[in-house]
Motif scaffolding. Structure first.
Motif, PDB file in Angstrom:
ATOM      1  N   LEU A   1       0.826  -1.211   0.000  1.00  0.00           N
ATOM      2  CA  LEU A   1       0.000   0.000   0.000  1.00  0.00           C
ATOM      3  C   LEU A   1       0.857   1.257   0.000  1.00  0.00           C
ATOM      4  O   LEU A   1       0.526   2.241  -0.676  1.00  0.00           O
ATOM      5  CB  LEU A   1      -0.945   0.004   1.200  1.00  0.00           C
ATOM      6  CG  LEU A   1      -2.067  -1.028   1.140  1.00  0.00           C
ATOM      7  CD1 LEU A   1      -2.854  -1.042   2.449  1.00  0.00           C
ATOM      8  CD2 LEU A   1      -2.983  -0.767  -0.029  1.00  0.00           C
ATOM      9  N   GLU A   2       1.967   1.251   0.737  1.00  0.00           N
ATOM     10  CA  GLU A   2       2.874   2.395   0.717  1.00  0.00           C
ATOM     11  C   GLU A   2       3.472   2.588  -0.671  1.00  0.00           C
ATOM     12  O   GLU A   2       3.592   3.721  -1.148  1.00  0.00           O
ATOM     13  CB  GLU A   2       3.982   2.216   1.757  1.00  0.00           C
ATOM     14  CG  GLU A   2       3.504   2.377   3.171  1.00  0.00           C
ATOM     15  CD  GLU A   2       4.559   2.064   4.210  1.00  0.00           C
ATOM     16  OE1 GLU A   2       4.389   2.500   5.364  1.00  0.00           O
ATOM     17  OE2 GLU A   2       5.566   1.385   3.898  1.00  0.00           O
ATOM     18  N   GLN A   3       3.828   1.477  -1.337  1.00  0.00           N
ATOM     19  CA  GLN A   3       4.371   1.562  -2.691  1.00  0.00           C
ATOM     20  C   GLN A   3       3.331   2.134  -3.652  1.00  0.00           C
ATOM     21  O   GLN A   3       3.636   3.000  -4.468  1.00  0.00           O
ATOM     22  CB  GLN A   3       4.818   0.176  -3.166  1.00  0.00           C
ATOM     23  CG  GLN A   3       5.334   0.139  -4.584  1.00  0.00           C
ATOM     24  CD  GLN A   3       6.644   0.874  -4.753  1.00  0.00           C
ATOM     25  OE1 GLN A   3       7.436   0.965  -3.817  1.00  0.00           O
ATOM     26  NE2 GLN A   3       6.882   1.407  -5.919  1.00  0.00           N
ATOM     27  N   ARG A   4       2.084   1.660  -3.542  1.00  0.00           N
ATOM     28  CA  ARG A   4       1.015   2.155  -4.412  1.00  0.00           C
ATOM     29  C   ARG A   4       0.790   3.654  -4.188  1.00  0.00           C
ATOM     30  O   ARG A   4       0.636   4.418  -5.143  1.00  0.00           O
ATOM     31  CB  ARG A   4      -0.278   1.393  -4.146  1.00  0.00           C
ATOM     32  CG  ARG A   4      -1.395   1.808  -5.107  1.00  0.00           C
ATOM     33  CD  ARG A   4      -2.698   1.110  -4.835  1.00  0.00           C
ATOM     34  NE  ARG A   4      -2.542  -0.321  -4.719  1.00  0.00           N
ATOM     35  CZ  ARG A   4      -3.417  -1.107  -4.099  1.00  0.00           C
ATOM     36  NH1 ARG A   4      -4.502  -0.601  -3.549  1.00  0.00           N
ATOM     37  NH2 ARG A   4      -3.224  -2.403  -4.031  1.00  0.00           N
ATOM     38  N   GLN A   5       0.765   4.078  -2.922  1.00  0.00           N
ATOM     39  CA  GLN A   5       0.581   5.498  -2.634  1.00  0.00           C
ATOM     40  C   GLN A   5       1.733   6.330  -3.187  1.00  0.00           C
ATOM     41  O   GLN A   5       1.511   7.419  -3.721  1.00  0.00           O
ATOM     42  CB  GLN A   5       0.455   5.721  -1.131  1.00  0.00           C
ATOM     43  CG  GLN A   5      -0.873   5.284  -0.577  1.00  0.00           C
ATOM     44  CD  GLN A   5      -0.958   5.498   0.932  1.00  0.00           C
ATOM     45  OE1 GLN A   5       0.034   5.787   1.597  1.00  0.00           O
ATOM     46  NE2 GLN A   5      -2.150   5.334   1.480  1.00  0.00           N
ATOM     47  N   ALA A   6       2.961   5.828  -3.073  1.00  0.00           N
ATOM     48  CA  ALA A   6       4.120   6.552  -3.600  1.00  0.00           C
ATOM     49  C   ALA A   6       4.029   6.671  -5.116  1.00  0.00           C
ATOM     50  O   ALA A   6       4.340   7.727  -5.693  1.00  0.00           O
ATOM     51  CB  ALA A   6       5.409   5.852  -3.197  1.00  0.00           C
ATOM     52  N   GLU A   7       3.596   5.600  -5.790  1.00  0.00           N
ATOM     53  CA  GLU A   7       3.442   5.647  -7.252  1.00  0.00           C
ATOM     54  C   GLU A   7       2.354   6.627  -7.659  1.00  0.00           C
ATOM     55  O   GLU A   7       2.519   7.375  -8.627  1.00  0.00           O
ATOM     56  CB  GLU A   7       3.128   4.252  -7.783  1.00  0.00           C
ATOM     57  CG  GLU A   7       4.303   3.296  -7.693  1.00  0.00           C
ATOM     58  CD  GLU A   7       3.923   1.862  -7.987  1.00  0.00           C
ATOM     59  OE1 GLU A   7       2.714   1.580  -8.210  1.00  0.00           O
ATOM     60  OE2 GLU A   7       4.824   1.007  -7.978  1.00  0.00           O
TER      61      GLU A   7
END
Length: 81
Positions: free
Chosen positions: A36-42
């Motif tokens: 989820l953190e990766q998705r938010q960063a993207e």
């Protein structure tokens, strides 16, 4: 808050089983958080690096491919072609 040792089993084997089970769940939770953190960063990166809206959009005729209509860059009526 959770210092009551009466809610845990008294034998080592069951305690190790509980620890293994909870470690597996914690690993799953950590992977989900990382995803989820990766998705938010993207999403944030895409939002920040979105190309600017053009001043004008030239809509082409489907059949001929020739210019058909000129739209202001943020016009909601402009097609995708």
């Amino acid at each position: 808050m959770f210092d009551n040792s009466r809610d845990l089993p008294d034998d080592l084997e069951r305690l190790q089983t509980l620890r293994t089970w909870n470690a597996m769940w914690l690993a799953r939770i950590d992977r989900k958080i990382a995803a989820l953190e990766q998705r938010q960063a993207e999403e944030e990166h895409r939002r920040r690096h979105r190309p600017p809206v053009p001043d004008w959009i030239l809509e082409l005729n489907r059949a001929t491919g020739h210019p058909q209509t000129v739209h202001v860059g943020d016009c909601g009526m402009a097609g995708r072609r």
